[in-house]
Design a protein around this motif. Structure first.
Motif, PDB file in Angstrom:
ATOM      1  N   GLY A   1       0.817  -1.209   0.000  1.00 54.29           N
ATOM      2  CA  GLY A   1       0.000   0.000   0.000  1.00 54.29           C
ATOM      3  C   GLY A   1       0.851   1.260   0.000  1.00 54.29           C
ATOM      4  N   ARG A   2       1.841   1.294   0.867  1.00 58.83           N
ATOM      5  CA  ARG A   2       2.756   2.441   0.905  1.00 58.83           C
ATOM      6  C   ARG A   2       3.551   2.547  -0.388  1.00 58.83           C
ATOM      7  NH1 ARG A   2       6.733   2.449   5.880  1.00 58.83           N
ATOM      8  NH2 ARG A   2       4.761   2.929   6.933  1.00 58.83           N
ATOM      9  N   ALA A   3       3.939   1.397  -0.950  1.00 60.81           N
ATOM     10  CA  ALA A   3       4.727   1.409  -2.185  1.00 60.81           C
ATOM     11  C   ALA A   3       3.957   2.034  -3.336  1.00 60.81           C
ATOM     12  CB  ALA A   3       5.165  -0.008  -2.535  1.00 60.81           C
ATOM     13  N   VAL A   4       2.626   1.844  -3.365  1.00 57.01           N
ATOM     14  CA  VAL A   4       1.821   2.391  -4.458  1.00 57.01           C
ATOM     15  C   VAL A   4       1.852   3.917  -4.450  1.00 57.01           C
ATOM     16  CG1 VAL A   4      -0.519   2.618  -5.373  1.00 57.01           C
ATOM     17  CG2 VAL A   4       0.312   0.372  -4.648  1.00 57.01           C
ATOM     18  N   TRP A   5       1.560   4.528  -3.297  1.00 55.49           N
ATOM     19  CA  TRP A   5       1.520   5.995  -3.300  1.00 55.49           C
ATOM     20  C   TRP A   5       2.915   6.603  -3.395  1.00 55.49           C
ATOM     21  CZ3 TRP A   5       3.898   9.216   0.092  1.00 55.49           C
ATOM     22  CH2 TRP A   5       4.197   8.757   1.382  1.00 55.49           C
ATOM     23  N   MET A   6       3.919   5.906  -2.834  1.00 52.39           N
ATOM     24  CA  MET A   6       5.272   6.439  -2.945  1.00 52.39           C
ATOM     25  C   MET A   6       5.811   6.317  -4.374  1.00 52.39           C
ATOM     26  SD  MET A   6       7.216   5.590   0.627  1.00 52.39           S
ATOM     27  CE  MET A   6       8.352   6.953   0.355  1.00 52.39           C
ATOM     28  N   SER A   7       5.440   5.260  -5.079  1.00 53.44           N
ATOM     29  CA  SER A   7       5.832   5.124  -6.482  1.00 53.44           C
ATOM     30  C   SER A   7       5.201   6.230  -7.327  1.00 53.44           C
ATOM     31  CB  SER A   7       5.417   3.760  -7.019  1.00 53.44           C
ATOM     32  OG  SER A   7       6.085   2.723  -6.332  1.00 53.44           O
ATOM     33  N   SER A   8       3.943   6.554  -7.014  1.00 54.94           N
ATOM     34  CA  SER A   8       3.274   7.650  -7.716  1.00 54.94           C
ATOM     35  C   SER A   8       3.964   8.975  -7.407  1.00 54.94           C
ATOM     36  CB  SER A   8       1.795   7.721  -7.294  1.00 54.94           C
ATOM     37  OG  SER A   8       1.127   6.509  -7.589  1.00 54.94           O
ATOM     38  N   ALA A   9       4.347   9.159  -6.145  1.00 52.75           N
ATOM     39  CA  ALA A   9       5.047  10.381  -5.754  1.00 52.75           C
ATOM     40  C   ALA A   9       6.397  10.479  -6.449  1.00 52.75           C
ATOM     41  CB  ALA A   9       5.224  10.418  -4.235  1.00 52.75           C
ATOM     42  N   LYS A  10       7.097   9.338  -6.571  1.00 51.49           N
ATOM     43  CA  LYS A  10       8.401   9.349  -7.240  1.00 51.49           C
ATOM     44  C   LYS A  10       8.262   9.791  -8.691  1.00 51.49           C
ATOM     45  CE  LYS A  10      12.243   6.629  -8.894  1.00 51.49           C
ATOM     46  NZ  LYS A  10      12.533   7.803  -9.745  1.00 51.49           N
ATOM     47  N   LEU A  11       7.252   9.271  -9.375  1.00 53.42           N
ATOM     48  CA  LEU A  11       7.021   9.656 -10.766  1.00 53.42           C
ATOM     49  C   LEU A  11       6.744  11.150 -10.866  1.00 53.42           C
ATOM     50  CD1 LEU A  11       6.496   9.012 -13.757  1.00 53.42           C
ATOM     51  CD2 LEU A  11       4.133   8.482 -13.123  1.00 53.42           C
ATOM     52  N   ALA A  12       5.877  11.662  -9.984  1.00 51.59           N
ATOM     53  CA  ALA A  12       5.525  13.080 -10.032  1.00 51.59           C
ATOM     54  C   ALA A  12       6.741  13.961  -9.749  1.00 51.59           C
ATOM     55  CB  ALA A  12       4.413  13.372  -9.020  1.00 51.59           C
ATOM     56  N   LEU A  13       7.530  13.612  -8.735  1.00 48.87           N
ATOM     57  CA  LEU A  13       8.705  14.398  -8.392  1.00 48.87           C
ATOM     58  C   LEU A  13       9.720  14.393  -9.528  1.00 48.87           C
ATOM     59  CD1 LEU A  13       9.317  13.336  -4.666  1.00 48.87           C
ATOM     60  CD2 LEU A  13       8.241  15.428  -5.504  1.00 48.87           C
ATOM     61  N   GLY A  14       9.932  13.223 -10.137  1.00 46.28           N
ATOM     62  CA  GLY A  14      10.885  13.116 -11.231  1.00 46.28           C
ATOM     63  C   GLY A  14      10.466  13.937 -12.436  1.00 46.28           C
ATOM     64  N   LEU A  15       9.189  13.864 -12.781  1.00 48.82           N
ATOM     65  CA  LEU A  15       8.694  14.626 -13.925  1.00 48.82           C
ATOM     66  C   LEU A  15       8.820  16.130 -13.687  1.00 48.82           C
ATOM     67  CD1 LEU A  15       5.506  12.582 -14.909  1.00 48.82           C
ATOM     68  CD2 LEU A  15       7.626  12.782 -16.215  1.00 48.82           C
ATOM     69  N   VAL A  16       8.434  16.564 -12.494  1.00 49.05           N
ATOM     70  CA  VAL A  16       8.516  17.998 -12.169  1.00 49.05           C
ATOM     71  C   VAL A  16       9.966  18.468 -12.228  1.00 49.05           C
ATOM     72  CG1 VAL A  16       8.239  19.690 -10.317  1.00 49.05           C
ATOM     73  CG2 VAL A  16       6.398  18.080 -10.817  1.00 49.05           C
ATOM     74  N   ALA A  17      10.871  17.709 -11.592  1.00 42.05           N
ATOM     75  CA  ALA A  17      12.281  18.098 -11.574  1.00 42.05           C
ATOM     76  C   ALA A  17      12.871  18.098 -12.985  1.00 42.05           C
ATOM     77  CB  ALA A  17      13.074  17.144 -10.677  1.00 42.05           C
ATOM     78  N   GLY A  18      12.535  17.087 -13.791  1.00 42.89           N
ATOM     79  CA  GLY A  18      13.060  17.008 -15.141  1.00 42.89           C
ATOM     80  C   GLY A  18      12.582  18.145 -16.022  1.00 42.89           C
ATOM     81  N   VAL A  19      11.302  18.453 -15.954  1.00 48.08           N
ATOM     82  CA  VAL A  19      10.746  19.529 -16.771  1.00 48.08           C
ATOM     83  C   VAL A  19      11.332  20.884 -16.368  1.00 48.08           C
ATOM     84  CG1 VAL A  19       8.638  20.825 -17.296  1.00 48.08           C
ATOM     85  CG2 VAL A  19       8.604  18.325 -17.330  1.00 48.08           C
ATOM     86  N   ILE A  20      11.385  21.147 -15.066  1.00 46.64           N
ATOM     87  CA  ILE A  20      11.918  22.433 -14.594  1.00 46.64           C
ATOM     88  C   ILE A  20      13.387  22.588 -14.986  1.00 46.64           C
ATOM     89  CG2 ILE A  20      12.529  23.751 -12.528  1.00 46.64           C
ATOM     90  CD1 ILE A  20       9.969  22.733 -11.241  1.00 46.64           C
TER      91      ILE A  20
END
Length: 293
Positions: A210-229
């Motif tokens: 359960g924790r892995a699901v939301w943290m994996s989603s958070a990792k994707l969001a953080l990576g995309l934001v950092a990469g785009v910026i």
């Protein structure tokens, strides 16, 4: 429909080769992961990095901008990951490194090759090399609480990157017989890494799904934001921008699990992150690619 078929053609070889490794392991056949990984990371991947950079048609300005953008992206995602882990009161040693460092080798390199061609591969190895150096310095410090700077200096990938960049900047080429030898060795890297990824995922024992699901989603969001910026901040041209964002969108690296296992930083939880984020990437990476192509 056309873009969907294009994306499918790009991601299918990646997941088919990974699936082959997964099925191989589940069938009970022997696979010496430690030996294969050592061959890949000590010989095949450095040869791939060197030849890809030496033969790449990349402007030095683009190479420098991508290197700086990659550093900025990883510094940003490390800081954001640290803040997230602190906010939800989880163990820094177990969770920051997996959130920060993606699977830019096993998945990122082949995806960049299939999506953007040889130029994309040359650019992707730059991002991969930046991440590898940070993993063996900052990453080990995050997991173990201390590391030696000399560790990064002993990594063949670092020297392959430096030499490849030097040959690229000077317009040098190795003799044809040596180039062919290095290229043959480098061609092993991507198939080996993909099959090994499948084997590694098959052998993981997941924890805290359960924790892995939301943290994996958070990792994707953080990576995309950092990469785009970071990509916009340094004005990367379209292919370099696409490669950086794609690399930052990759799932949790198997290396994170190996470090957690070595330093006893809740390896079961990290295994769950690797498994869940890798499975999620079957859907998220094609979607990401569809926006980048």
């Amino acid at each position: 429909m056309e873009i969907a078929l294009t994306v499918l053609a790009i991601v299918a070889p990646v997941f088919l080769l990974s699936s082959a490794g997964f099925v191989w392991a589940k069938a009970g056949y022997d696979y010496p992961t430690a030996f294969v990984t050592r061959i890949a990371m000590s010989l095949a991947v450095p040869c791939l990095i060197f030849t890809a950079l030496m033969q790449a048609e990349i402007a030095l300005a683009t190479l420098g901008a991508l290197t700086l953008a990659s550093l900025l992206a990883y510094v940003a995602v490390i800081a954001l990951s640290w803040g997230l882990v602190a906010a939800v009161r989880l163990d820094r040693a177990a969770y920051v490194a997996p959130l920060a460092f993606g699977n830019t080798g096993n998945l990122g390199l082949p995806l960049a090759l299939f999506a953007f061609g040889e130029t994309g591969l040359g650019l992707a190895v730059v991002v991969f090399a930046v991440m590898a150096v940070l993993t063996f310095t900052v990453g080990i410090w995050l997991v173990a609480g201390g590391t030696s700077p000399g560790r990064a200096l002993r990594e063949p990938m670092l020297w392959a990157t430096l030499l490849g960049g030097l040959f690229l900047s000077m317009g040098w080429q190795t003799p044809e017989w040596l180039t062919r030898s290095l290229s043959l060795m480098g061609q092993m890297a991507i198939p080996l890494m993909l099959v090994t990824l499948g084997v590694a995922v098959a052998r993981l024992k997941a924890g805290r799904i359960g924790r892995a699901v939301w943290m994996s989603s958070a990792k994707l969001a953080l990576g995309l934001v950092a990469g785009v910026i970071a990509g916009r901040a340094f004005g990367l041209e379209p292919v370099a921008f696409g490669v950086l964002v794609l690399q930052m969108a990759t799932p949790v690296a198997v290396t994170s699990y190996l470090l957690a296992e070595r330093y006893n930083a809740d390896p079961d939880a990290v295994a769950g992150l690797v498994m869940v984020s890798t499975l999620m990437s079957v859907a998220t990476l094609p979607i990401t690619l569809s926006f980048l192509l």
